[in-house]
Design an enzyme around this catalytic site. Structure first.
Site, PDB file in Angstrom:
ATOM      1  CG  ASP A  38       3.406  12.516  11.661  1.00  0.00           C
ATOM      2  OD1 ASP A  38       3.547  11.460  11.006  1.00  0.00           O
ATOM      3  OD2 ASP A  38       3.660  13.637  11.194  1.00  0.00           O
ATOM      4  CB  VAL A  65       1.342   0.009   5.048  1.00  0.00           C
ATOM      5  CG1 VAL A  65      -0.062  -0.451   5.429  1.00  0.00           C
ATOM      6  CG2 VAL A  65       1.911   0.894   6.144  1.00  0.00           C
ATOM      7  N   GLY A 108       8.769   6.366   6.633  1.00  0.00           N
ATOM      8  CA  GLY A 108       9.832   6.209   7.607  1.00  0.00           C
ATOM      9  C   GLY A 108       9.506   5.190   8.672  1.00  0.00           C
ATOM     10  CG  PHE A 109       6.766   5.520  11.319  1.00  0.00           C
ATOM     11  CD1 PHE A 109       5.986   6.642  11.129  1.00  0.00           C
ATOM     12  CD2 PHE A 109       7.764   5.558  12.272  1.00  0.00           C
ATOM     13  CE1 PHE A 109       6.188   7.779  11.890  1.00  0.00           C
ATOM     14  CE2 PHE A 109       7.975   6.683  13.044  1.00  0.00           C
ATOM     15  CZ  PHE A 109       7.187   7.806  12.853  1.00  0.00           C
ATOM     16  N   GLY A 110       8.167   2.202   7.966  1.00  0.00           N
ATOM     17  CA  GLY A 110       8.097   0.880   7.369  1.00  0.00           C
ATOM     18  C   GLY A 110       7.126   0.780   6.213  1.00  0.00           C
ATOM     19  CG  LEU A 118      -2.117  -0.923   1.209  1.00  0.00           C
ATOM     20  CD1 LEU A 118      -2.888  -0.814   2.513  1.00  0.00           C
ATOM     21  CD2 LEU A 118      -3.034  -0.605   0.037  1.00  0.00           C
ATOM     22  N   GLY A 119       1.964   1.215   0.715  1.00  0.00           N
ATOM     23  CA  GLY A 119       2.805   2.396   0.773  1.00  0.00           C
ATOM     24  C   GLY A 119       4.029   2.172   1.626  1.00  0.00           C
TER      25      GLY A 119
END
Length: 716
Positions: free
Chosen positions: A535, A421, A417-419, A413-414
């Site tokens: 955020d 998905v 910076g947090f990995g 999906l995308g």
């Protein structure tokens, strides 16, 4: 003699059969009696249940103690049809029964409740009917009773209040009648979850419900026939608890004390007889209406209003506004954390297939040879028994395991910076979103576990639900509900690569804005840790089937820090694994390029966020204000003005200072909603209040949410 021989052989075979039957212990025989009442088993869930074994401990869905006694019968989501056998009551050590999401019908046999050590009985999502037997009061160790989504009827037995260890009582979507038993709140003081919605309960709401000091999340009494007045004692409930009293027959003034203070009107709608704040219909004895919260001065910039100020002269003074904000901050600091774990994790101790490196991550660790899910401590929690190398469910509705997740189809999906998905589709059609946090980092498992299980306790219709997680040396995964309609950024501005774009009408924009505000109020005031998102931006506000907004990605910064920092977006192993490397479809692609998205992200942050280390809830208020402006103007957070760039807040302030007409500020697509101009002005005022440069000048999210309700009052 030869004629007698066949008879002798038959008798011998019969004797052998008798020996085989007698080799199965009494608990196995009881479970086979349960199986005999199953009319349909299309998936063969009970095919391993037979007389040839000495004990039933190896059977599918059965878990035994070290002493080979049955402690758990767990057969969820297997399309079983039939009735529930009374033979389960003969299992003396039985602690957990989970038959949810099947097709069981008929009534519950009273003999079932002879299993007096039962801790959880989960029958959610069947077609069971009849009354709840009086014998339920025999279950002194019962902690979870979930009968929701069935056809149970009649009154609750008074004996239910004898289940004094009960922590989760979920009776929603049935046909229960009568009143809640006397002493309900006094005796069930350990309750953490109470949901009796969508029934026909009547009578008065028990005043002793205010004694339930351990309640969390939402106390749902909605869609019943409760009458009389709201007991003021409900104000004694923890302030973080949301009390849903909608659609009953309640009358009289709404008490204004404790947990009942400053609730929005959405908690009370559907009760025409209620009056007083926060509703607009005043009680006859009220001589003065409670003054609404007033926002800072908003300049007069709209010709159609003549010379009048937009704010008007009836608002609170600046000193009063500051006092309200300060009191909110003090209130936020007062309430502490309240955690109580109530479930013992049911695990399968049989063999597990090892899918090393399947779908781009490794199922690390060794297969446990002994099930540690059931110990002598009756109050054990999932976190105490969580296996470090297995999928850990965070609620009882999780009906899939790691093997099912590994075998599922998946699409990227995308990346951020947090990995990475993924959209993951299980064999039964269930769709999930899986975030891969990374491969390495320090192995602070207990810290990670505490944080992720706290996030997993959050339950709100406008917050994405974390369903499960996975931790190993090589991988950390978070499993969420999949939200189908993309994110708010794409809904406002369209998706890259698509020529067509359907702009959102004002009514839908207002619905989304209200939903986001309610989700933030929940995170700020009613979540266990009083979260600050930190955020917030349109790309992490997801849209459900009915375009209801759901806030996502909260807590990710903390989890990424625990797991060793931002994970690598590209991975050699990921690239080599087919199932998880499939590219996303155009409709699921990100709206902005990564570089542009990163530059936009900073413009949602409050000015003080660059200077202050400790996050504040006022950061989220500022970010929310920018999103409001984006929804109203239809513009991105960064605007090109001549040869220079200006952020959206500055641009809007400049338009107001120059006294530009409203049409110069609004999204051109909103021209068709000209009759809603007053609402748009109200929301614009709220947005400008939220984006004040000083955090002390910004309202709390509770005040923002209440002001949005007043901007467009709910109409039944």
């Amino acid at each position: 003699m030869l004629a007698i021989l066949p008879v002798f052989i038959i008798l011998l075979c019969s004797c052998d059969s008798i020996v085989v039957v007698s080799s199965l212990n009494d608990e196995g025989v009881a479970l086979l009696s349960f199986k005999q009442l199953i009319e349909k088993d299309p998936e063969g869930a009970l095919s391993s249940w037979n007389y040839s074994d000495e004990t039933p401990c190896s059977w599918n869905g059965i878990t035994c103690s070290k002493g080979q006694r049955v402690v758990s019968v767990s057969i969820p989501k297997k399309k079983l049809s039939g009735s529930v056998s009374s033979s389960l009551g003969s299992l003396s050590e039985l602690r957990h029964v989970n038959l949810r999401s099947n097709n069981f019908s008929g009534s519950l046999p009273s003999e079932l409740f002879k299993a007096q050590r039962l801790q959880s009985l989960v029958l959610y999502g069947n077609s069971l009917s009849g009354t709840l037997p009086f014998e339920v009061g025999n279950l002194k160790y019962l902690q979870t009773l979930d009968l929701s989504h069935n056809f149970f009827n009649g009154s609750l037995p008074t004996s239910l209040i004898q289940c004094k260890r009960l922590r989760n009582l979920v009776l929603s979507q049935n046909n229960f009648t009568g009143s809640l038993p006397d002493g309900f709140g006094k005796n069930l003081a350990l309750l953490e979850k109470l949901d009796v919605s969508y029934n026909e309960f009547g009578g008065s709401i028990p005043g002793d419900l205010g004694n339930l000091a351990n309640l969390q999340g939402t106390v749902d009494l909605s869609h019943n026939m409760f009458n009389g007045s709201i007991p003021s004692s409900l104000g004694n409930l923890p302030e973080k608890v949301y009390i849903d009293l909608t659609y009953n027959k309640l009358i009289g003034p709404i008490p204004q004390n404790g947990a009942l203070v400053n609730r929005g009107p959405t908690a009370f709608i559907g009760n025409p007889g209620l009056c007083g704040p926060p509703l607009k219909n005043l009680c006859s004895s009220d001589s003065l209406a409670s003054p609404p919260f007033s926002f800072p001065y908003f300049p007069n910039s709209y010709p159609h209003q003549g010379g009048e100020d937009v704010v008007g002269g009836g608002g609170l003074s600046k000193a009063a506004v500051i006092a309200i904000v300060v009191s909110d901050l003090v209130g936020v600091c007062v309430v502490g954390l309240l955690f109580a774990y109530c479930y013992s994790r049911i695990c399968c101790c049989g063999r597990r297939r090892d899918h090393d490196y399947a779908y781009g991550f490794k199922k690390g660790g060794k297969v446990r040879k002994e099930c540690l899910c059931f110990t002598k401590d009756e109050s054990e929690t999932p976190s105490e028994n969580a296996e470090q190398y297995d999928l850990v469910p965070l609620d009882e509705e999780v009906g899939f395991d790691l093997d099912e997740l590994l075998k599922a189809s998946a699409f990227v999906l995308g990346k951020s910076g947090f990995g990475i998905v993924y959209k993951v589709v299980l064999d039964d059609g269930l769709t999930l979103a899986v975030r891969r946090l990374g491969e390495g980092g320090s192995q602070r498992f207990k810290e990670f576990q505490t944080e992720v299980e706290a996030i997993g306790k959050l339950r709100h219709e406008n917050v994405v639900t974390l369903r499960a997680y996975y931790w190993s040396v090589d991988e950390k995964l978070l499993i969420y509900d999949f939200i189908p309609n993309g994110n708010l950024a794409a809904a406002i501005h369209g998706k890259s690569g698509l020529a067509t774009f359907s702009p959102l009408p004002w009514s839908l924009r207002l619905k989304i804005m209200k939903g986001v505000s309610r989700g933030l109020v929940y995170l700020h005031e009613y979540s266990p840790k009083k979260y600050v998102h930190g955020d917030l931006k349109p790309s992490n506000i997801l849209l459900g089937l009915d375009m209801e907004p759901k806030i996502s990605d909260f807590g990710l910064g903390r989890l990424a820090n625990i797991t060793g920092g931002s994970p690598t977006v590209q991975s050699g192993r990921m690239a080599s694994e087919k199932p998880w490397q499939q590219s996303s479809t155009a409709s699921e692609a990100a709206m902005f390029s990564p570089a542009l998205a990163a530059s936009f992200s900073s413009h949602y942050q409050a000015p003080e966020a660059l200077k202050v280390v400790k996050p504040s809830q006022k950061w989220d208020v500022y970010s929310y204000g920018v999103i409001l402006l984006e929804m109203i103007t239809g513009r991105t957070p960064v605007i090109q003005v001549g040869n220079s760039k200006m952020d959206l807040v500055q641009w809007t302030e400049l338009r107001i200072k120059e006294k530009k007409p409203l049409a110069d500020v609004l999204d051109p697509y909103l021209v068709q909603d000209a009759d809603k101009e007053e609402e748009m002005i109200d929301v614009l005022k709220i947005a400008m209040a939220c984006t004040q440069s000083s955090p002390d000048a910004r309202p709390s999210m509770r005040h923002v949410s209440d002001a949005l309700e007043r901007a467009s009052p709910y109409r039944e």
